[in-house]
Scaffold this active site. Structure first.
Site, PDB file in Angstrom:
ATOM      1  N   SER A 173      23.090  82.028 -28.889  1.00 28.09           N
ATOM      2  CA  SER A 173      22.445  82.176 -27.589  1.00 28.09           C
ATOM      3  C   SER A 173      23.507  82.395 -26.527  1.00 28.09           C
ATOM      4  O   SER A 173      24.660  81.956 -26.671  1.00 28.09           O
ATOM      5  CB  SER A 173      21.632  80.922 -27.250  1.00 28.09           C
ATOM      6  OG  SER A 173      21.213  80.926 -25.901  1.00 28.09           O
ATOM      7  N   TYR A 223      20.788  71.518 -26.075  1.00 30.72           N
ATOM      8  CA  TYR A 223      20.636  72.881 -26.586  1.00 30.72           C
ATOM      9  C   TYR A 223      21.949  73.650 -26.472  1.00 30.72           C
ATOM     10  O   TYR A 223      22.416  74.264 -27.441  1.00 30.72           O
ATOM     11  CB  TYR A 223      19.518  73.587 -25.831  1.00 30.72           C
ATOM     12  CG  TYR A 223      19.303  75.031 -26.223  1.00 30.72           C
ATOM     13  CD1 TYR A 223      18.694  75.358 -27.431  1.00 30.72           C
ATOM     14  CD2 TYR A 223      19.711  76.067 -25.390  1.00 30.72           C
ATOM     15  CE1 TYR A 223      18.494  76.680 -27.791  1.00 30.72           C
ATOM     16  CE2 TYR A 223      19.513  77.394 -25.741  1.00 30.72           C
ATOM     17  CZ  TYR A 223      18.908  77.696 -26.952  1.00 30.72           C
ATOM     18  OH  TYR A 223      18.723  79.005 -27.307  1.00 30.72           O
TER      19      TYR A 223
END
Length: 700
Positions: free
Chosen positions: A577, A590
């Site tokens: 990501s 995250y």
């Protein structure tokens, strides 16, 4: 596939209401599809059907007789009307005057296009004269196991007479071609009451005045052979009886999972191969039998069989009672090398001055006592079909050896078909393999937007794909959709929790059993969470780490173990990501897990390089469409963190990118496809951002 012993009779599935509504070509197609739908009648792509149909000549308007016959390379079970070649029967008859003998047979094939009716582009097959010169309106040429079992015995002529009397005749072995067409015509002229003929070592011809009559004759002739074998083999042990006992189904799959990558690595250096495993009852009966070594060494009989399977298989010395799998694996290099040496000797003994160069000398069929049959080819469908053909051969050997002595084709005859110049020309006309042909990929998180798009991208380039996801319902829907688009052979699915070590191991074992091994690993399983650090529960932190760090470690570790066993290299792509490089508020768990994922990939790139395994990362950003992680709380949390309503989020992400463009799952899949392919063969340890431009996540 069904055994000849006690095999169920073929059902007459002709429906007059359906057939009567069709024209004559339609009824020919109807008959062809009915016959080809049962592998006891003919194998995939094998045999052919024909009809001599009166039609108006497109130039003169006169009524002419046109031979409709299955064209080159088709399959009677699945073909449509455009699978038939159409030829003027009178022009085909004129070719007889040009024929000067067997030395000219191959040359005669060049005249067939000059006989084409109505500019039909479907190429006529070598079997065209076999249908043209029989004086019957409708002709079937099938490869039924029960009849080939008669044709492949040392006394096949006498057995044909015993089974059929004078209704079905017999002709000695001859390679298909112009001369065999003339032989069939001569037989029909000399035997006007016959309804067909058995071709030694090959198959069956039957005929009739209508499509229905021809179909029913074909079924009746095959059923008579099945019934005859029932009477002759009752109470007899097939193949000399059992020498070993089968392992239980789970143990058989476990052995196949270990063997298949080892074999694939040894035979796949020049061309990647895909595997298929068959442990059906018919296969187990054969591989467990006392006669296995002797019968396997004789090779197959019907030309269609050995063109798909090579003339003989490789029998592995596994003993299920002794559990000597490690020894078998240690001996595989020697066994594979010995097979290649034997095949090269066969080629040198039989080659003609104009023979094509020797093809791949590796075995296609591998027989494992107590376990089953492994087959390998350049794609899954071909590997599966090769297995089906060898089951046909097993059925033939069962029947033939139970009533007489089974005979394979003489070595030179087999070679002359395998290396026939016309067969070579057909191979040369085949389309070039796709970029990922022969490759096997496993994609985690495959039921989500990026995962599904990635699987589709890899399938489009010819790969076989194992879909892995924890969501069983979504996984099955994804599998069904991709199978409709790319064929069921190329797609498998395993329900997989990437945080479960045993489940990961089982998932990779399933990939080995279904496809033979692995070349591409796309680690894409994911979640997303958002919370200020003081509100981040330990459970939330742990869940992110479990899936995005530990899960990627477990999947990569199992992939590396498999890559090392195969010795064929490989490609790993992590889907990380933008947040792995650019910090975001209220997403510490995250972002940290994604950063760990990226650094894990860097470490693996170092370890993988010496064994040819490349490891790269794709960093997407804000892929909302089709994404499972952007449903529910995550979407709402990210909108809240930017003081936006949920429906403003996509526009917000688009406008914040440098390129002012939205990022979609297929964009990420394109990057993954590139990194997985040979186009990126010299790239490892890289990060490819697919985020429409974000300065914070620039890698340098």
């Amino acid at each position: 596939m069904q055994d000849l012993s006690g095999a169920q009779r073929l059902d007459n599935r002709w429906n007059d209401a359906v057939a009567d509504a069709m024209d004559e070509p339609g009824r020919l197609l109807y008959r062809s599809n009915l016959l080809g739908s049962d592998k006891r009648i003919t194998n995939y792509g094998g045999g052919n059907t024909s009809g001599k149909i009166d039609m108006a000549d497109p130039l003169t308007g006169e009524t002419v007789t046109v031979l409709w016959v299955k064209g080159s390379g088709g399959d009677v079970g699945t073909m449509a009307l455009d699978g038939f070649s159409t030829l003027y029967l009178d022009k085909l008859n004129r070719l007889r005057a040009l024929y000067k003998g067997e030395a000219q047979e191959d040359e005669m094939v060049g005249y067939l296009p000059h006989c084409t009716f109505n500019l039909n582009p479907r190429a006529a097959s070598i079997d065209t004269p076999l249908h043209a010169y029989l004086p019957f309106r409708h002709v079937d040429h099938m490869h039924p196991d029960a009849v080939i079992a008669i044709a492949a015995t040392e006394n096949s002529r006498a057995l044909t007479e015993a089974v059929y009397g004078g209704e079905i005749g017999w002709l000695p072995w001859r390679r298909p071609g112009f001369q065999l067409g003339l032989d069939l015509a001569a037989f029909a002229a000399a035997n006007p009451t016959a309804k067909g003929v058995v071709l030694e070592g090959h198959g069956l011809f039957t005929w009739g005045d209508s499509s229905k009559e021809c179909y029913e004759t074909t079924l009746r002739v095959i059923n008579r052979a099945i019934a005859w074998f029932d009477g002759e083999t009752a109470g007899k042990a097939a193949f000399g009886g059992a020498a070993v006992a089968s392992l239980d189904p789970a143990a058989r799959r476990a052995v196949a999972a270990r063997l298949m990558p080892e074999i694939r690595g040894l035979i796949g250096a020049d061309e990647k191969k895909v595997g298929h495993f068959d442990d059906s009852d018919a296969v187990l009966e054969f591989v467990n039998s006392r006669d296995l070594p002797a019968l396997a060494a004789l090779g197959t009989s019907c030309p269609d069989h050995f063109l798909r399977t090579k003339i003989r298989p490789l029998v592995l010395g596994f003993d299920p009672a002794a559990d000597n799998l490690d020894a078998v694996i240690d001996g595989l290099p020697g066994a594979v090398d010995a097979y290649r040496h034997d095949y090269a000797g066969y080629y040198e003994r039989c080659r003609r001055p104009d023979s094509p160069a020797m093809r791949d000398p590796n075995a296609i069929v591998y027989l494992v006592p107590g376990v089953g049959m492994l087959t390998f080819a350049r794609d899954k469908a071909t590997a599966r079909i090769a297995g089906e053909f060898y089951v046909n051969a097993i059925n033939v050997m069962r029947g033939a050896s139970s009533v007489s002595r089974y005979c394979g084709l003489p070595e030179q005859e087999a070679f002359d078909i395998e290396y026939w110049l016309l067969e070579e020309a057909k191979l040369q006309r085949m389309p070039k393999p796709k970029a990922l042909a022969g490759r096997v990929a496993l994609v985690t998180g495959a039921a989500g937007g990026i995962g599904r798009s990635t699987a589709e991208r890899l399938l489009r380039d010819g790969a076989c794909v194992v879909l892995a996801d924890i969501d069983a319902e979504a996984l099955e829907a994804t599998k069904a959709a991709l199978a409709r688009g790319f064929g069921a052979d190329a797609v498998r699915a395993v329900t997989l929790d990437v945080t479960d070590e045993a489940a990961v191991r089982e998932g990779f074992a399933a990939a080995c059993v279904e496809f033979g091994g692995l070349d591409i690993l796309v680690s894409n399983a994911g979640i997303a969470s958002s919370a200020p650090i003081e509100a981040t529960e330990l459970s939330l932190w742990t869940r992110n780490m479990d899936i995005l760090a530990t899960g990627y470690f477990l999947v990569a570790r199992e992939g590396f173990r498999l890559f090392r066993r195969q010795g064929l290299g490989g490609s790993v792509v992590f889907v990380a990501s933008k947040n792995g490089l650019a910090a975001s508020p209220n997403a510490a768990a995250y972002c940290t897990a994604k950063a760990a994922e990226i650094h894990l990939a860097r470490c693996l790139a170092l370890e993988g390089a010496p064994i040819g395994v490349r490891v790269n990362v794709v960093n997407p950003d804000a892929v909302l469409r089709g994404s499972k992680i952007w449903t529910g709380e995550w979407r709402e949390q990210r909108a809240a963190s930017s003081n936006l309503s949920v429906d403003q989020l996509e526009e917000h992400y688009r406008n914040r990118s440098l390129l002012k463009r939205s990022v979609y799952p297929e964009d990420v899949a394109e990057a993954i496809g590139f990194l997985a392919s040979d186009s990126a063969a010299k790239s490892t340890g890289n990060i490819l951002n697919v985020d429409a431009g974000n300065a914070q996540s620039f890698t340098r």
